[in-house]
Design a protein around this motif. Sequence first.
Motif, PDB file in Angstrom:
ATOM      1  N   GLY A 144       0.804  -1.209   0.000  1.00  0.00           N
ATOM      2  CA  GLY A 144       0.000   0.000   0.000  1.00  0.00           C
ATOM      3  C   GLY A 144       0.838   1.259   0.000  1.00  0.00           C
ATOM      4  N   THR A 145       0.243   2.328  -0.487  1.00  0.00           N
ATOM      5  CA  THR A 145       0.910   3.626  -0.495  1.00  0.00           C
ATOM      6  C   THR A 145       1.383   3.985   0.916  1.00  0.00           C
ATOM      7  N   GLY A 146       2.637   4.422   1.014  1.00  0.00           N
ATOM      8  CA  GLY A 146       3.164   4.859   2.302  1.00  0.00           C
ATOM      9  C   GLY A 146       4.038   3.852   3.003  1.00  0.00           C
ATOM     10  N   MET A 241      -1.106   1.524   9.536  1.00  0.00           N
ATOM     11  CA  MET A 241      -1.517   2.805   8.975  1.00  0.00           C
ATOM     12  C   MET A 241      -0.719   3.972   9.562  1.00  0.00           C
ATOM     13  N   ARG A 244       2.658   4.309   8.017  1.00  0.00           N
ATOM     14  CA  ARG A 244       2.566   4.750   6.611  1.00  0.00           C
ATOM     15  C   ARG A 244       2.312   6.255   6.521  1.00  0.00           C
ATOM     16  N   LEU A 297      -5.716   6.971   2.168  1.00  0.00           N
ATOM     17  CA  LEU A 297      -5.246   5.590   2.202  1.00  0.00           C
ATOM     18  C   LEU A 297      -6.425   4.629   2.357  1.00  0.00           C
ATOM     19  N   TYR A 301      -6.543   4.629  -1.881  1.00  0.00           N
ATOM     20  CA  TYR A 301      -5.381   3.817  -2.261  1.00  0.00           C
ATOM     21  C   TYR A 301      -5.487   2.351  -1.832  1.00  0.00           C
ATOM     22  N   ASP A 302      -5.935   2.077  -0.623  1.00  0.00           N
ATOM     23  CA  ASP A 302      -5.962   0.693  -0.152  1.00  0.00           C
ATOM     24  C   ASP A 302      -6.920  -0.196  -0.952  1.00  0.00           C
TER      25      ASP A 302
END
Length: 350
Positions: A144-146, A241, A244, A297, A301-302
């Motif tokens: 995932g992003t981050g 989370m 991230r 997120l 994104y997720d």
Amino acid sequence: MFKDIMIDQCDINNYTFVDVRSPSEYREMTIPGSMNIPVFNDEERAEVGTLYKQVSKERATERGLEIFSGKLPDFIKEFKKLDGEIVVFCWRGGMRSKAAATFLDLMGVKTSRVQGGVRAYRQWVLKELETFEVKPEAFVLNGGTGIGKTAILKQLHKEGYPVLDIETLANHRGSIFGQIGLTPRNQKTFDSFLLQDLMELQESPFILFEAESKRIGKLLLPDFLVGKKENGFHIFIEMPMKERVKHLLNEYRLHEHHDEFAEAFRCIKRRIHSPVANQIESELKEKNYERILELLLEYYYDPRYSHTASQYPEDQKVTLKAGSIEEACVEVKKFVKSCASIHGNPILQR
């Protein structure tokens, strides 16, 4: 007398390459690793070019020699500071590189010239990319992003692992927010650096790179690299989370780039469920970046990441859990070392 060399002889490790075009041309695209010692600056180049188009080639040549002769002592001094065998080039291997090589030779500075100039180099790059085949097997970093995929790759590269860092080559982070605080490279420059890195990695038993889409900002990846990604073994990393969000705040420095961030968000706003999108806009007014990132997120994104993960069969992927980027590096190294197909590589003994 200086000699001309063909573009396929232009090994950056064996020569000192000097681009004698103007600074703006050099910034647009050059041979990787070369330096810029211009015959004309941008204004002088424009003046000579105008004379060539509006008056005559002869007048342009005369004016060019007038300008160049005035700066020749300093020009020669710059070259005498260089080590190694010098190779000069301009756009097509024409007047500028010929004049530079001729005068350098007269002053006792051994020089060669790239036949066809940077134009020939660009044609060579395109031809190589059309037929290139990546030999090493691929480990493709997902998550995932981050989670800091680029940071993980940088650390692995620092430790000697064979890494293709596509986002660093592009100077773009890959998403709609990817160019915040950066100046992305153009396609010509990206292609040149990409080919150089790929050629250096060809003898590695494996390579590590991030799962990129076909497009990074305005740049396009070659089809063979997209295909290599699809057929590679995918390492999916999961991270809390909170960690991230912390990484994204440090990476993007959104308080310094608020307007860029807000503009990028508006480009994807319609793809986000309206109540959430409206909440993000409200948080933007307060510059509550931590909450904004959590919402992006969770709701943008997720879900996209989960869809991507589901596309690969179980025998083509693994999921690694980590509490931080540092832990992720450790887990990736452990997994790569455990793969029997690459046992015996010296790097695995670290």
